[in-house]
Design a protein around this motif. Structure first.
Motif, PDB file in Angstrom:
ATOM      1  N   ARG A   1       0.832  -1.215   0.000  1.00 30.87           N
ATOM      2  CA  ARG A   1       0.000   0.000   0.000  1.00 30.87           C
ATOM      3  C   ARG A   1       0.861   1.257   0.000  1.00 30.87           C
ATOM      4  O   ARG A   1       1.851   1.367   0.725  1.00 30.87           O
ATOM      5  CB  ARG A   1      -0.930   0.005   1.197  1.00 30.87           C
ATOM      6  N   LEU A   2       0.440   2.208  -0.817  1.00 33.91           N
ATOM      7  CA  LEU A   2       1.110   3.512  -0.908  1.00 33.91           C
ATOM      8  C   LEU A   2       0.202   4.605  -0.379  1.00 33.91           C
ATOM      9  O   LEU A   2      -1.025   4.478  -0.380  1.00 33.91           O
ATOM     10  CB  LEU A   2       1.464   3.835  -2.359  1.00 33.91           C
ATOM     11  N   GLN A   3       0.825   5.706   0.043  1.00 33.06           N
ATOM     12  CA  GLN A   3       0.105   6.916   0.422  1.00 33.06           C
ATOM     13  C   GLN A   3       0.539   8.035  -0.508  1.00 33.06           C
ATOM     14  O   GLN A   3       1.738   8.287  -0.665  1.00 33.06           O
ATOM     15  CB  GLN A   3       0.390   7.297   1.875  1.00 33.06           C
ATOM     16  N   GLU A   4      -0.419   8.680  -1.128  1.00 34.06           N
ATOM     17  CA  GLU A   4      -0.113   9.758  -2.078  1.00 34.06           C
ATOM     18  C   GLU A   4       0.112  11.081  -1.357  1.00 34.06           C
ATOM     19  O   GLU A   4      -0.610  11.424  -0.421  1.00 34.06           O
ATOM     20  CB  GLU A   4      -1.265   9.908  -3.073  1.00 34.06           C
ATOM     21  N   HIS A   5       1.122  11.811  -1.801  1.00 31.36           N
ATOM     22  CA  HIS A   5       1.413  13.152  -1.277  1.00 31.36           C
ATOM     23  C   HIS A   5       1.570  14.097  -2.465  1.00 31.36           C
ATOM     24  O   HIS A   5       2.515  13.963  -3.259  1.00 31.36           O
ATOM     25  CB  HIS A   5       2.693  13.143  -0.436  1.00 31.36           C
ATOM     26  N   LEU A   6       0.668  15.042  -2.607  1.00 37.08           N
ATOM     27  CA  LEU A   6       0.713  16.004  -3.697  1.00 37.08           C
ATOM     28  C   LEU A   6       1.443  17.269  -3.249  1.00 37.08           C
ATOM     29  O   LEU A   6       1.213  17.772  -2.140  1.00 37.08           O
ATOM     30  CB  LEU A   6      -0.700  16.371  -4.154  1.00 37.08           C
ATOM     31  N   VAL A   7       2.336  17.779  -4.093  1.00 32.70           N
ATOM     32  CA  VAL A   7       2.968  19.066  -3.812  1.00 32.70           C
ATOM     33  C   VAL A   7       1.895  20.142  -3.994  1.00 32.70           C
ATOM     34  O   VAL A   7       1.208  20.168  -5.026  1.00 32.70           O
ATOM     35  CB  VAL A   7       4.148  19.319  -4.764  1.00 32.70           C
ATOM     36  N   PRO A   8       1.689  21.015  -3.014  1.00 36.86           N
ATOM     37  CA  PRO A   8       0.645  22.042  -3.153  1.00 36.86           C
ATOM     38  C   PRO A   8       0.816  22.858  -4.423  1.00 36.86           C
ATOM     39  O   PRO A   8       1.930  23.237  -4.792  1.00 36.86           O
ATOM     40  CB  PRO A   8       0.829  22.906  -1.897  1.00 36.86           C
ATOM     41  N   GLY A   9      -0.297  23.120  -5.086  1.00 30.04           N
ATOM     42  CA  GLY A   9      -0.253  23.901  -6.310  1.00 30.04           C
ATOM     43  C   GLY A   9       0.366  25.273  -6.112  1.00 30.04           C
ATOM     44  O   GLY A   9       1.070  25.786  -6.986  1.00 30.04           O
ATOM     45  N   ARG A  10       0.135  25.876  -4.941  1.00 31.55           N
ATOM     46  CA  ARG A  10       0.693  27.208  -4.691  1.00 31.55           C
ATOM     47  C   ARG A  10       2.219  27.162  -4.626  1.00 31.55           C
ATOM     48  O   ARG A  10       2.890  28.133  -4.995  1.00 31.55           O
ATOM     49  CB  ARG A  10       0.130  27.796  -3.405  1.00 31.55           C
ATOM     50  N   SER A  11       2.779  26.031  -4.180  1.00 33.83           N
ATOM     51  CA  SER A  11       4.238  25.908  -4.145  1.00 33.83           C
ATOM     52  C   SER A  11       4.802  25.836  -5.554  1.00 33.83           C
ATOM     53  O   SER A  11       5.823  26.474  -5.874  1.00 33.83           O
ATOM     54  CB  SER A  11       4.642  24.654  -3.358  1.00 33.83           C
ATOM     55  N   LEU A  12       4.153  25.060  -6.422  1.00 39.43           N
ATOM     56  CA  LEU A  12       4.599  24.957  -7.807  1.00 39.43           C
ATOM     57  C   LEU A  12       4.433  26.291  -8.529  1.00 39.43           C
ATOM     58  O   LEU A  12       5.303  26.693  -9.320  1.00 39.43           O
ATOM     59  CB  LEU A  12       3.809  23.864  -8.526  1.00 39.43           C
ATOM     60  N   ASP A  13       3.333  26.973  -8.260  1.00 44.03           N
ATOM     61  CA  ASP A  13       3.107  28.274  -8.895  1.00 44.03           C
ATOM     62  C   ASP A  13       4.121  29.306  -8.413  1.00 44.03           C
ATOM     63  O   ASP A  13       4.570  30.162  -9.185  1.00 44.03           O
ATOM     64  CB  ASP A  13       1.689  28.763  -8.607  1.00 44.03           C
ATOM     65  N   ARG A  14       4.474  29.261  -7.131  1.00 47.19           N
ATOM     66  CA  ARG A  14       5.465  30.197  -6.604  1.00 47.19           C
ATOM     67  C   ARG A  14       6.822  29.973  -7.267  1.00 47.19           C
ATOM     68  O   ARG A  14       7.523  30.922  -7.638  1.00 47.19           O
ATOM     69  CB  ARG A  14       5.580  30.036  -5.088  1.00 47.19           C
ATOM     70  N   LEU A  15       7.188  28.704  -7.444  1.00 45.15           N
ATOM     71  CA  LEU A  15       8.454  28.402  -8.099  1.00 45.15           C
ATOM     72  C   LEU A  15       8.442  28.870  -9.540  1.00 45.15           C
ATOM     73  O   LEU A  15       9.419  29.458 -10.026  1.00 45.15           O
ATOM     74  CB  LEU A  15       8.715  26.891  -8.034  1.00 45.15           C
ATOM     75  N   ALA A  16       7.334  28.633 -10.252  1.00 46.02           N
ATOM     76  CA  ALA A  16       7.236  29.069 -11.649  1.00 46.02           C
ATOM     77  C   ALA A  16       7.279  30.580 -11.763  1.00 46.02           C
ATOM     78  O   ALA A  16       7.881  31.137 -12.695  1.00 46.02           O
ATOM     79  CB  ALA A  16       5.952  28.520 -12.266  1.00 46.02           C
TER      80      ALA A  16
END
Length: 441
Positions: free
Chosen positions: A61-76
């Motif tokens: 079994r795996l647990q999914e962890h999504l990087v917050p969209g705001r973090s990706l947008d801040r980096l971009a």
């Protein structure tokens, strides 16, 4: 919705080229192919054993962890608008040479049986250093061409003991423009992980022994010994760097990636719910592949075990999500958990490549397992297994089963062309799955 629409337009506009054909590469030794029913094989891993008990399947079994969209947008926002695969291919600055132009040592790393139909060696500057290739996937996994291009991706990892401390264990991907089979070119992209809420990034320190391109996502394995199993990357979020320096991350004057012109930030990860991988716990992922013959598409994986050990490895699969809002991600329950939909044990050890493929009319899928030799040196073996039997190619006067590539890497099936792509420690190569099956019958 805008992003998904762009993805659908790309897929509708992608036109597959005709199946490439080629003459099998001449090798120095002739091969005699013998099935395991005709010759005794000391390392025969036998048929697969299904794993069905909750104690066995629960460890997967795996647990999914999504990087917050705001973090990706801040980096971009800080680095500039992300670019896609097309931009990387346009800047391809290295060439892959066809087999005839490669050294004898390069060619000696290719499979003995079945022979590769096409093969290419990397720029010598890349193979003579501290980076080593281990995994491959193609735009065939992504459902054909990508933005009108045929693309091959190859995952490389830097030595953990050689070189500068800051680059040890880093992972990068060669983006190969394969539109013209006679002239392949590539460009490097460093894999990174956003940190500090997207204000910076670090290099992914991982042995990228497995890699799959599905929809617009790239899934890669992580280094054995931890709870992390997979990292996920969005191929529409490639970022340009602005400073050519040995550092990785934000530096005075801009962004650096150990001399690489592009970085690919992670957008998600999957961790084993039961904790770090181990012999008695979750399996350490070694090889990955995509199976488009399942419903829905699935990610297949093989456990890494030592080639000289006697511990039985596990093979298993996860279903991909069919929700259009989650392209390329694994199917989860309401709590973000991912359960394996199928699992087996095999006596094979030292697995470096895995495929699952179900022939038309067959009542079960076949699992193809590429293995390192027990000495961890020289040519390995390739086996086809199911729950009833196993087959291997044999070659040479002594009917050896060490016929596959030297220091072989992962396997990737391009369904539209019928080709299997793989790599050795020196070369990238392809051969028809039909040839592979013929050698195993």
């Amino acid at each position: 919705m805008k992003h998904r629409g762009r993805h659908r337009r790309r897929r509708r506009g992608a036109a597959l080229r005709a199946v490439l054909t080629g003459t099998a590469l001449a090798l120095t030794a002739a091969a005699t192919l013998i099935s395991t029913s005709q010759a005794g094989v000391g390392e025969d891993p036998g048929p697969l054993t299904p794993l069905t008990s909750p104690a066995d399947t629960g460890r997967l079994r795996l647990q999914e962890h999504l990087v917050p969209g705001r973090s990706l947008d801040r980096l971009a926002a800080a680095m500039g608008r992300p670019v896609g695969v097309d931009a990387v291919l346009r800047g391809a600055d290295r060439r892959l040479r066809a087999a005839d132009d490669c050294s004898a040592d390069d060619r000696a790393s290719l499979p003995v049986a079945p022979a590769a139909a096409r093969a290419y060696c990397w720029d010598p500057a890349d193979t003579e250093g501290d980076w080593r290739p281990a995994s491959v996937t193609t735009s065939g996994d992504a459902d054909g061409a990508w933005g009108g291009h045929r693309v091959v991706l190859a995952g490389w990892t830097h030595s953990t003991t050689a070189g500068r401390p800051g680059e040890r264990g880093l992972a990068r991907v060669a983006f190969v423009d394969a539109d013209d089979p006679a002239h392949l070119a590539y460009r490097w992209v460093l894999l990174v992980v956003p940190v500090d809420g997207g204000r910076d990034y670090r290099g992914l320190v991982s042995d990228v022994s497995g890699m799959v391109w599905h929809e617009d996502k790239l899934l890669v394995t992580t280094t054995s010994g931890g709870a992390d199993a997979l990292y996920v990357y969005d191929l529409d979020r490639i970022q340009r760097t602005t400073v050519d320096a040995p550092a990785v991350g934000r530096v005075p004057g801009g962004w650096s990636a150990d001399g690489h012109g592009y970085v690919l930030p992670a957008v998600a990860s999957y961790r084993f719910a039961a904790g770090p991988c181990s012999a008695s716990g979750p399996p350490c992922p070694g090889a990955l592949a995509l199976d488009r013959g399942s419903a829905p598409d699935s990610l297949v994986a093989a456990e890494w075990t030592a080639p000289d050990g006697d511990r039985r490895a596990r093979l298993w699969r996860y279903a991909f999500d069919t929700d259009p809002a989650r392209p390329g991600l694994l199917a989860t329950d309401g709590a973000g958990r991912v359960d394996a939909v199928e699992a087996y044990r095999t006596r094979a050890a030292g697995i470096r490549g895995v495929l699952s493929y179900r022939k038309a009319g067959a009542d079960r899928a076949s699992w193809y397992v590429g293995r390192l030799p027990g000495t961890q040196d020289g040519h390995g073996g390739l086996w086809r297994q199911d729950t009833e039997r196993t087959r291997a190619a044999h070659c040479g006067a002594d009917a050896s089963d060490r016929c596959w590539a030297r220091d072989s890497g992962s396997l990737s099936y391009w369904r539209a062309t019928g080709e299997v792509w793989s790599l050795s420690d020196r070369m990238l190569f392809a051969l028809p799955l039909a040839d592979l099956d013929h050698s195993l019958d």
